[in-house]
Design a protein around this motif. Structure first.
Motif, PDB file in Angstrom:
ATOM      1  N   GLY A  21      36.495  46.068  38.563  1.00  0.00           N
ATOM      2  CA  GLY A  21      37.269  46.113  37.341  1.00  0.00           C
ATOM      3  C   GLY A  21      36.411  45.845  36.119  1.00  0.00           C
ATOM      4  O   GLY A  21      35.196  45.699  36.218  1.00  0.00           O
ATOM      5  N   SER A  22      37.083  45.792  34.978  1.00  0.00           N
ATOM      6  CA  SER A  22      36.394  45.539  33.710  1.00  0.00           C
ATOM      7  C   SER A  22      37.343  44.800  32.779  1.00  0.00           C
ATOM      8  O   SER A  22      38.547  44.735  33.023  1.00  0.00           O
ATOM      9  N   GLN A  23      36.790  44.287  31.702  1.00  0.00           N
ATOM     10  CA  GLN A  23      37.597  43.551  30.731  1.00  0.00           C
ATOM     11  C   GLN A  23      38.668  44.431  30.081  1.00  0.00           C
ATOM     12  O   GLN A  23      39.699  43.931  29.677  1.00  0.00           O
ATOM     13  N   GLY A  24      38.441  45.712  29.991  1.00  0.00           N
ATOM     14  CA  GLY A  24      39.383  46.608  29.338  1.00  0.00           C
ATOM     15  C   GLY A  24      40.487  47.114  30.248  1.00  0.00           C
ATOM     16  O   GLY A  24      41.238  48.000  29.868  1.00  0.00           O
ATOM     17  N   PRO A  57      42.038  48.207  38.316  1.00  0.00           N
ATOM     18  CA  PRO A  57      41.340  47.384  39.285  1.00  0.00           C
ATOM     19  C   PRO A  57      41.571  47.849  40.718  1.00  0.00           C
ATOM     20  O   PRO A  57      42.556  48.515  41.029  1.00  0.00           O
ATOM     21  N   CYS A  58      40.630  47.451  41.548  1.00  0.00           N
ATOM     22  CA  CYS A  58      40.681  47.727  42.983  1.00  0.00           C
ATOM     23  C   CYS A  58      40.045  46.522  43.673  1.00  0.00           C
ATOM     24  O   CYS A  58      39.091  45.945  43.154  1.00  0.00           O
ATOM     25  N   LEU A  59      40.571  46.145  44.823  1.00  0.00           N
ATOM     26  CA  LEU A  59      40.083  44.960  45.519  1.00  0.00           C
ATOM     27  C   LEU A  59      39.824  45.278  46.978  1.00  0.00           C
ATOM     28  O   LEU A  59      40.585  46.026  47.599  1.00  0.00           O
ATOM     29  N   THR A  60      38.751  44.713  47.509  1.00  0.00           N
ATOM     30  CA  THR A  60      38.482  44.801  48.940  1.00  0.00           C
ATOM     31  C   THR A  60      38.366  43.392  49.498  1.00  0.00           C
ATOM     32  O   THR A  60      38.037  42.446  48.793  1.00  0.00           O
TER      33      THR A  60
END
Length: 113
Positions: A21-24, A57-60
């Motif tokens: 992810g990123s702050q934006g 966002p994406c999470l693993t």
């Protein structure tokens, strides 16, 4: 005698969750939620983002066998599931409600386009 060690049972995360992810993006909501839940998250290299469409966002999660979660609300629910096993149904319902509220209500405040 516990040799100075806490007798509290804890769950050890051998591999941190990885957030792409990123702050934006809505990634800061995930960072915030994980911080509040006490779940460690490391930031992933965006060039290796495994999201099927490259979105964030994406999470693993390597702990649970190649888990892939995307969409901030789903990620927040997953992060909470890592620590919620002892919570009452009432507490689980309240937290689920706040997660949904944060996604719906904080978006226009936090993420101006």
């Amino acid at each position: 005698n516990n040799n100075g060690q806490s007798s509290k049972t804890t769950t050890s995360l051998t591999m941190a969750l990885t957030l792409y992810g990123s702050q934006g993006s809505r990634s800061p909501l995930v960072n915030w939620g994980a911080y509040e839940a006490g779940v460690p998250i490391e930031m992933g290299d965006l060039t290796k983002n495994p999201h099927p469409f490259g979105q964030i966002p994406c999470l693993t999660d390597g702990d649970d066998g190649d888990v892939l979660v995307f969409e901030s609300g789903a990620i927040l629910q997953y992060v909470y599931s890592k620590v919620s096993s002892d919570d009452s149904m009432s507490r689980q319902a309240a937290i689920t409600s706040w997660i949904s509220w944060a996604n719906a209500s904080l978006d226009p405040i936090c993420f101006l386009e």
